[in-house]
Design a protein around this motif. Structure first.
Motif, short mmCIF file in Angstrom:
data_model
loop_
_atom_site.label_atom_id
_atom_site.label_comp_id
_atom_site.label_asym_id
_atom_site.label_seq_id
_atom_site.Cartn_x
_atom_site.Cartn_y
_atom_site.Cartn_z
N VAL A 114 0.83 -1.20 0.00
CA VAL A 114 0.00 0.00 0.00
C VAL A 114 0.87 1.26 0.00
O VAL A 114 0.61 2.21 -0.76
CB VAL A 114 -0.97 -0.01 1.21
CG1 VAL A 114 -1.67 1.32 1.36
CG2 VAL A 114 -1.98 -1.13 1.06
N LEU A 115 1.92 1.27 0.79
CA LEU A 115 2.82 2.43 0.81
C LEU A 115 3.50 2.63 -0.54
O LEU A 115 3.63 3.77 -1.01
CB LEU A 115 3.87 2.26 1.90
CG LEU A 115 3.38 2.41 3.33
CD1 LEU A 115 4.51 2.09 4.31
CD2 LEU A 115 2.84 3.81 3.58
N ILE A 154 1.86 6.75 -6.99
CA ILE A 154 0.88 7.76 -7.39
C ILE A 154 1.45 9.16 -7.20
O ILE A 154 1.30 10.02 -8.09
CB ILE A 154 -0.44 7.59 -6.60
CG1 ILE A 154 -1.09 6.25 -6.92
CG2 ILE A 154 -1.40 8.73 -6.85
CD1 ILE A 154 -1.48 6.06 -8.36
N SER A 155 2.11 9.42 -6.09
CA SER A 155 2.64 10.76 -5.84
C SER A 155 3.77 11.10 -6.82
O SER A 155 3.86 12.23 -7.29
CB SER A 155 3.11 10.92 -4.41
OG SER A 155 4.21 10.09 -4.15
N SER A 168 3.07 17.02 -13.39
CA SER A 168 3.03 18.48 -13.20
C SER A 168 4.33 19.12 -13.68
O SER A 168 4.32 20.21 -14.24
CB SER A 168 2.76 18.84 -11.75
OG SER A 168 3.85 18.46 -10.94
N ALA A 169 5.45 18.46 -13.50
CA ALA A 169 6.72 18.98 -14.00
C ALA A 169 6.75 18.97 -15.51
O ALA A 169 7.27 19.89 -16.14
CB ALA A 169 7.88 18.16 -13.43
N TYR A 170 6.17 17.95 -16.11
CA TYR A 170 6.13 17.85 -17.57
C TYR A 170 5.25 18.95 -18.16
O TYR A 170 5.57 19.53 -19.17
CB TYR A 170 5.62 16.46 -18.00
CG TYR A 170 5.48 16.31 -19.49
CD1 TYR A 170 6.61 16.17 -20.28
CD2 TYR A 170 4.23 16.30 -20.10
CE1 TYR A 170 6.51 16.02 -21.65
CE2 TYR A 170 4.12 16.16 -21.47
CZ TYR A 170 5.26 16.02 -22.24
OH TYR A 170 5.14 15.88 -23.59
N SER A 171 4.14 19.24 -17.47
CA SER A 171 3.23 20.27 -18.00
C SER A 171 3.83 21.67 -17.90
O SER A 171 3.48 22.56 -18.66
CB SER A 171 1.88 20.22 -17.27
OG SER A 171 2.06 20.54 -15.91
N LYS A 172 4.75 21.89 -16.98
CA LYS A 172 5.41 23.20 -16.86
C LYS A 172 6.33 23.48 -18.05
O LYS A 172 6.48 24.62 -18.46
CB LYS A 172 6.23 23.27 -15.56
CG LYS A 172 5.42 23.40 -14.33
CD LYS A 172 6.31 23.48 -13.11
CE LYS A 172 5.49 23.55 -11.86
NZ LYS A 172 6.34 23.59 -10.66
#
Length: 71
Positions: free
Chosen positions: A50-51, A57-58, A65-69
């Protein structure tokens, strides 16, 4: 790399210590509480799974988000 190996060695040592505290040999040579170790290992495997899923996912969210920047 050496920190990773150190953490692995520490975890192995703690696991051996806990197993040594839980399992003992009776007068007639039988091991007692061996089944408890099996349950503990199973529980910790599920927790680890689970961890790792949450970490996956994180990391995926941070990477997207880094790719979209940079688009």
């Amino acid at each position: 790399m050496s920190i990773d190996a150190s953490v692995q060695q520490l975890a192995a040592g703690i696991a051996a210590l806990l197993a040594g505290w839980l399992i003992f040999e009776t007068v007639d040579g039988r091991l007692q509480h061996f089944d408890h170790i099996g349950w503990l290992v199973s529980i910790f495997m599920l927790i680890s799974t689970v961890l790792m899923w949450y970490i996956h996912i994180s990391i995926r969210q941070v990477a997207s988000s880094a790719y979209s920047k940079f688009k």
